[in-house]
Design an enzyme around this catalytic site. Structure first.
Site, PDB file in Angstrom:
ATOM      1  N   TYR A 165       5.446  -3.929 -12.311  1.00  0.00           N
ATOM      2  CA  TYR A 165       4.532  -3.337 -13.295  1.00  0.00           C
ATOM      3  C   TYR A 165       4.845  -3.750 -14.726  1.00  0.00           C
ATOM      4  CZ  TYR A 165       2.549  -0.677  -9.569  1.00  0.00           C
ATOM      5  OH  TYR A 165       1.901  -0.339  -8.415  1.00  0.00           O
TER       6      TYR A 165
ATOM      7  N   LYS B 254      13.422  -1.920  -0.298  1.00  0.00           N
ATOM      8  CA  LYS B 254      13.299  -3.077   0.597  1.00  0.00           C
ATOM      9  C   LYS B 254      14.464  -4.013   0.260  1.00  0.00           C
ATOM     10  CE  LYS B 254      10.871  -5.422   3.634  1.00  0.00           C
ATOM     11  NZ  LYS B 254      10.823  -5.037   5.040  1.00  0.00           N
TER      12      LYS B 254
ATOM     13  N   ASP C 179       4.208   3.745  -5.667  1.00  0.00           N
ATOM     14  CA  ASP C 179       2.751   3.675  -5.792  1.00  0.00           C
ATOM     15  C   ASP C 179       2.114   3.700  -4.403  1.00  0.00           C
ATOM     16  OD1 ASP C 179       0.215   3.361  -6.736  1.00  0.00           O
ATOM     17  OD2 ASP C 179       0.441   1.307  -7.421  1.00  0.00           O
TER      18      ASP C 179
ATOM     19  N   ASP D 216       9.336  -0.175   4.853  1.00  0.00           N
ATOM     20  CA  ASP D 216       8.332  -0.260   5.929  1.00  0.00           C
ATOM     21  C   ASP D 216       8.552   0.830   6.976  1.00  0.00           C
ATOM     22  OD1 ASP D 216      10.612  -1.802   6.106  1.00  0.00           O
ATOM     23  OD2 ASP D 216       9.732  -3.419   7.281  1.00  0.00           O
TER      24      ASP D 216
END
Ligand code: NAP
Length: 375
Positions: free
Chosen positions: A135, A202, A265, A241
């Protein structure tokens, strides 16, 4: 009568429908909760398309000045074009005021239709680091002079060979940015009696950004616990995930989700779906001095002007603002009215379509129904 100034941005797309349905609900709640001794004085702020049309800029200086002065605001959604055009004003506001914590509570309200079996077990807060990660908006378009320079640099200095038709983005996550965010969330968790924090990352793939976020979060936790004798809070971590599966199958096992910007998000929309969807998902962007409250959803342009969307995400965001400025009683009045209204089967299209045999009401009708049911 005490006047309470609240700056507001209506927003683009469905922002106007939502504002029209919500305004009176919020005004009535304050008047009734404080027996006519307090009243909202709205401070109109321009941003987005309205600002562009009237002032020629998406975010006028007056808007920034007023937020800086009053230190809080409520805003509707602002549209950002995909794949080009101007940058997100939502992200810009978070960055310019350094609103580094995004807090998105996901709580089941009695009567809300849900796609899962036991939605009453959902009580999660998604915390999203709000200023870093992709972002930051550091990107170069494919086949431009700048991206060619960068690709040449990577090849010459680091032996990284990328095709010249690549677009390139940078994902910065810093120790300092992570530490202040994690500290804030730990303090919140302790003061609000939360029991468990799950770091969502992740880090197996993005080792030095999301992997580092995880490592720094654990370090902050260790230091924090040393200084907080007797206070108990558990921390674990999970790869992003897997988190998406876990949260749907066993949401009751999760309490606070601590996420880098992009994970937060994605995950907050997914969590919102557990309790009825984006139409009921509020949020707050919080910094050391300023806080801006806004729904999780965007401007849903296909529904703009149709008076059908759910105003609850905006109303709940305003409830968070009420709590922030010491108007807890007004917030509680609204929450009770929402429960009563929903339990009578009065709901907008998004919730009606998850229920059986319920005819949806319009956005404005839902607002009026709330006022009629306010104690
Ligand atoms: P969106 O506006 O959040 O809408 C996605 C879907 O969520 C809608 O199609 C609708 O689902 C549901 N939804 C959204 N608001 C709702 C409401 N009030 N009541 C009931 N359902 C609601 O996402 P988008 O279409 O991807 O993005 C549109 C624009 O908003 C983009 O320009 C994006 O950049 C911007 N955006 C702004 C913000 C922000 O202001 N903070 C946040 C996100 C996106 P159904 O189609 O299933 O009915």
């Amino acid at each position: 009568m005490e006047k309470i100034k609240i700056p507001y941005i209506i927003g683009d797309g469905t922002g106007k429908d939502i504002w029209n349905a919500s305004r009176e609900v919020l005004e009535e709640a304050v008047i009734r909760a404080y027996n006519h001794e307090k009243e909202i004085e709205w401070v109109y702020l321009l941003a987005g398309q309205n600002a562009l049309e009237q002032k020629g800029v998406l975010l006028p200086d007056e808007t920034l000045h007023t937020i800086r002065e009053i230190k809080f605001a409520i805003k509707g959604p602002l549209t950002t074009p995909v794949g080009g055009g101007f940058r997100s004003m939502n992200v810009y506001l978070r960055q310019i005021f350094d609103l580094y914590v995004c807090l998105r509570p996901i709580k089941y309200i009695k009567g809300l239709p849900s796609p899962i079996k036991n939605p009453e077990r959902v009580n999660i807060i998604v915390f999203r680091e709000n200023t870093e990660d992709v972002y930051k908006g550091i990107e170069w378009a494919a086949e431009t002079e700048d991206v060619r320079k960068l690709i040449d640099f990577l090849k010459e200095s680091m032996e990284i060979d990328l095709p010249y038709d690549s677009g390139i983005g940078i994902k910065p996550i810093s120790r300092k940015g992570t530490e202040r965010f994690v500290n804030w969330v730990l303090n919140y968790a302790i003061t609000h009696g939360r029991k468990k924090i799950t770091i969502v990352h992740k880090g197996n793939i993005m080792k030095y950004t999301e992997g580092a976020f995880r490592a720094w979060a654990y370090e902050v936790y260790e230091r924090f616990m040393k200084d907080s004798a007797g206070k108990e809070i558990m921390v674990n971590d999970i790869i992003a995930d897997n988190m998406f599966m876990q949260i749907i199958l066993r949401p009751e096992e999760y309490d606070i989700l601590l996420c880098p910007n992009l994970n937060g998000d994605y995950l907050s929309d997914c969590c919102a779906a557990l309790v009825g969807g984006l139409g009921v998902a509020p949020g707050a962007n919080i910094g050391d001095e300023i806080a801006i409250f806004e729904p999780t959803h965007g401007s849903a342009p296909k529904y703009a002007g149709k008076d059908i969307v759910n105003p609850l995400s905006f109303i709940f965001s305003a409830c968070m603002l009420f709590e922030h400025i010491g108007l807890k009683e007004a917030k509680e009045l609204i929450e009770k009215a929402v429960e009563k209204t929903i339990s009578e089967g009065i709901m907008t299209y998004d919730l009606a379509r998850l229920s059986h045999g319920i005819q949806p009401v319009k956005c404005s009708e839902f607002g009026r129904a709330l006022i009629e049911r306010m104690g």
